[in-house]
Write an enzyme that holds these catalytic residues in place. Structure first.
Site, PDB file in Angstrom:
ATOM      1  N   ASN A   9       0.873  -1.169   0.000  1.00 37.08           N
ATOM      2  CA  ASN A   9       0.000   0.000   0.000  1.00 37.08           C
ATOM      3  C   ASN A   9       0.911   1.219   0.000  1.00 37.08           C
ATOM      4  OD1 ASN A   9      -1.762   2.064   0.505  1.00 37.08           O
ATOM      5  ND2 ASN A   9      -2.368   1.390   2.557  1.00 37.08           N
ATOM      6  N   TRP A  10       0.988   1.855  -1.158  1.00 35.86           N
ATOM      7  CA  TRP A  10       1.911   2.991  -1.279  1.00 35.86           C
ATOM      8  C   TRP A  10       1.382   4.253  -0.599  1.00 35.86           C
ATOM      9  CZ3 TRP A  10       3.895   2.828  -7.097  1.00 35.86           C
ATOM     10  CH2 TRP A  10       4.847   1.802  -7.203  1.00 35.86           C
ATOM     11  N   LYS A  11       0.123   4.229  -0.206  1.00 35.91           N
ATOM     12  CA  LYS A  11      -0.505   5.423   0.399  1.00 35.91           C
ATOM     13  C   LYS A  11      -0.277   6.626  -0.526  1.00 35.91           C
ATOM     14  CE  LYS A  11      -0.144   3.186   4.836  1.00 35.91           C
ATOM     15  NZ  LYS A  11       0.016   3.265   6.282  1.00 35.91           N
ATOM     16  N   HIS A  94      -9.434   1.265   4.807  1.00 39.07           N
ATOM     17  CA  HIS A  94      -8.162   1.395   5.531  1.00 39.07           C
ATOM     18  C   HIS A  94      -8.383   2.305   6.745  1.00 39.07           C
ATOM     19  CE1 HIS A  94      -4.062   2.488   6.520  1.00 39.07           C
ATOM     20  NE2 HIS A  94      -3.694   1.401   5.862  1.00 39.07           N
ATOM     21  N   GLU A  96      -6.735   4.641   7.910  1.00 41.05           N
ATOM     22  CA  GLU A  96      -6.500   6.067   7.660  1.00 41.05           C
ATOM     23  C   GLU A  96      -7.722   6.706   7.014  1.00 41.05           C
ATOM     24  OE1 GLU A  96      -2.804   5.484   5.597  1.00 41.05           O
ATOM     25  OE2 GLU A  96      -1.881   4.915   7.501  1.00 41.05           O
ATOM     26  N   GLU A 166      -5.154  -4.977  10.460  1.00 45.38           N
ATOM     27  CA  GLU A 166      -4.119  -3.970  10.697  1.00 45.38           C
ATOM     28  C   GLU A 166      -4.393  -3.253  12.017  1.00 45.38           C
ATOM     29  OE1 GLU A 166      -2.224  -2.810   6.655  1.00 45.38           O
ATOM     30  OE2 GLU A 166      -3.836  -1.416   7.076  1.00 45.38           O
ATOM     31  N   GLY A 172       2.802   2.227  10.822  1.00 44.89           N
ATOM     32  CA  GLY A 172       3.759   3.319  10.681  1.00 44.89           C
ATOM     33  C   GLY A 172       4.486   3.672  11.972  1.00 44.89           C
ATOM     34  N   SER A 212       3.680  -2.214  10.185  1.00 45.85           N
ATOM     35  CA  SER A 212       5.140  -2.273  10.343  1.00 45.85           C
ATOM     36  C   SER A 212       5.748  -3.604   9.915  1.00 45.85           C
ATOM     37  CB  SER A 212       5.544  -1.928  11.788  1.00 45.85           C
ATOM     38  OG  SER A 212       5.130  -0.616  12.114  1.00 45.85           O
ATOM     39  N   GLY A 233       2.946  -1.208   4.210  1.00 41.42           N
ATOM     40  CA  GLY A 233       2.960   0.224   3.921  1.00 41.42           C
ATOM     41  C   GLY A 233       4.358   0.693   3.585  1.00 41.42           C
ATOM     42  N   GLY A 234       5.019   1.323   4.555  1.00 42.58           N
ATOM     43  CA  GLY A 234       6.335   1.935   4.338  1.00 42.58           C
ATOM     44  C   GLY A 234       7.341   1.054   3.607  1.00 42.58           C
TER      45      GLY A 234
END
Ligand code: 13P
Length: 248
Positions: A9-11, A94, A96, A166, A172, A212, A233-234
């Site tokens: 997930n590149w956000k 998600h 967010e 999640e 993150g 993470s 993610g990251g």
């Protein structure tokens, strides 16, 4: 046997030229991978990513969609729009989006139904906050989110839904749930699906862990009984790191 799915997930990251270069590099490294590899990219990268990922084993997803087919919804993108350019997956609900964009269990459910209606595979996110966890409410929160997200789907749709557990406190933050903890929560989700739809269906649903995930903890997470892969993610923004996660 459920297939392992590794989704990035590149956000809100990566310009089209960066997306093209990333996918070119990744596709060479994962040409023989058995896992299902998905990159969920920003809308503006979708078309470039789809072209670059043609004839590779990388699939492309979006990070959100509206539930209506079309209409006066400024700034929104619909299922048929995604499908028309070749998108196959879409992240729905998600944390967010729930947190910053007023996404609710009800809109999540509408979006999941719409995704299936227009031929997209939903990756539905559920997860508890730190407060909910500390209050001992994790099981209740995640099973309820799952139940409401899947409400009204047919058996075939349930089987084809990917769920991503999640925990919000692990996103993150560098804090990962222990593999045992993540596996237990995922078992609770699977049990809820079993309770409502039966064992056969519950055993087919792919459930990912997210929060993470990195090369150094992926293997341990994937060795558990119920974690079928990861939503990353990251670490999905770095080709080397993401390749190592895929390798497990
Ligand atoms: P991180 O891997 O950066 O913690 O993000 C997880 C996530 O939100 C994936 O959807």
């Amino acid at each position: 046997m459920r297939k392992r799915v590794i989704a990035g997930n590149w956000k809100m990251n990566m310009l089209p030229n960066e997306a093209i270069s990333f996918i070119e590099q990744l596709s060479n490294k994962v040409a023989d991978a058995k896992e299902e590899i998905v990159l969920c990219v920003p809308y503006t990268d979708l078309f470039y990513s789809l072209l670059t990922a043609q004839n590779t084993n990388i699939k492309i997803g979006a990070q959100n969609m509206h539930w209506e087919e079309n209409g006066a919804y400024t700034g929104e993108v619909s299922g048929p729009m995604l499908k028309s350019i070749g998108v196959q997956y879409v992240i729905i609900g998600h944390s967010e989006r729930r947190q910053y964009f007023a996404e609710t269990d009800d809109t999540v459910n509408k979006k999941v139904k719409s995704a299936f209606k227009y031929g997209l595979k939903p990756i539905v996110c559920v997860g508890e906050t730190l407060e909910q966890r500390e209050a001992g409410n994790t099981k209740e929160i995640i099973t309820k989110q799952t139940q409401l997200a899947l409400d009204g789907l047919n058996a075939n749709e349930i089987e084809n839904t990917i769920i991503a557990y999640e925990p919000i406190w692990a996103i993150g933050t560098g804090k990962t749930a222990t593999s045992e903890d993540a596996n237990n929560s995922i078992k609770e989700i699977r049990n809820k699906i079993k309770e409502i739809y039966g064992e056969e269906i519950s055993e087919k649903v792919v459930i990912l862990y997210g929060g993470s995930v990195k090369a150094s903890n992926a293997k341990e997470l994937f060795m558990t009984s119920d974690i079928d892969g990861a939503l990353v993610g990251g670490a999905s923004l770095n080709v080397e790191e993401f390749t190592k996660i895929i390798a497990g």
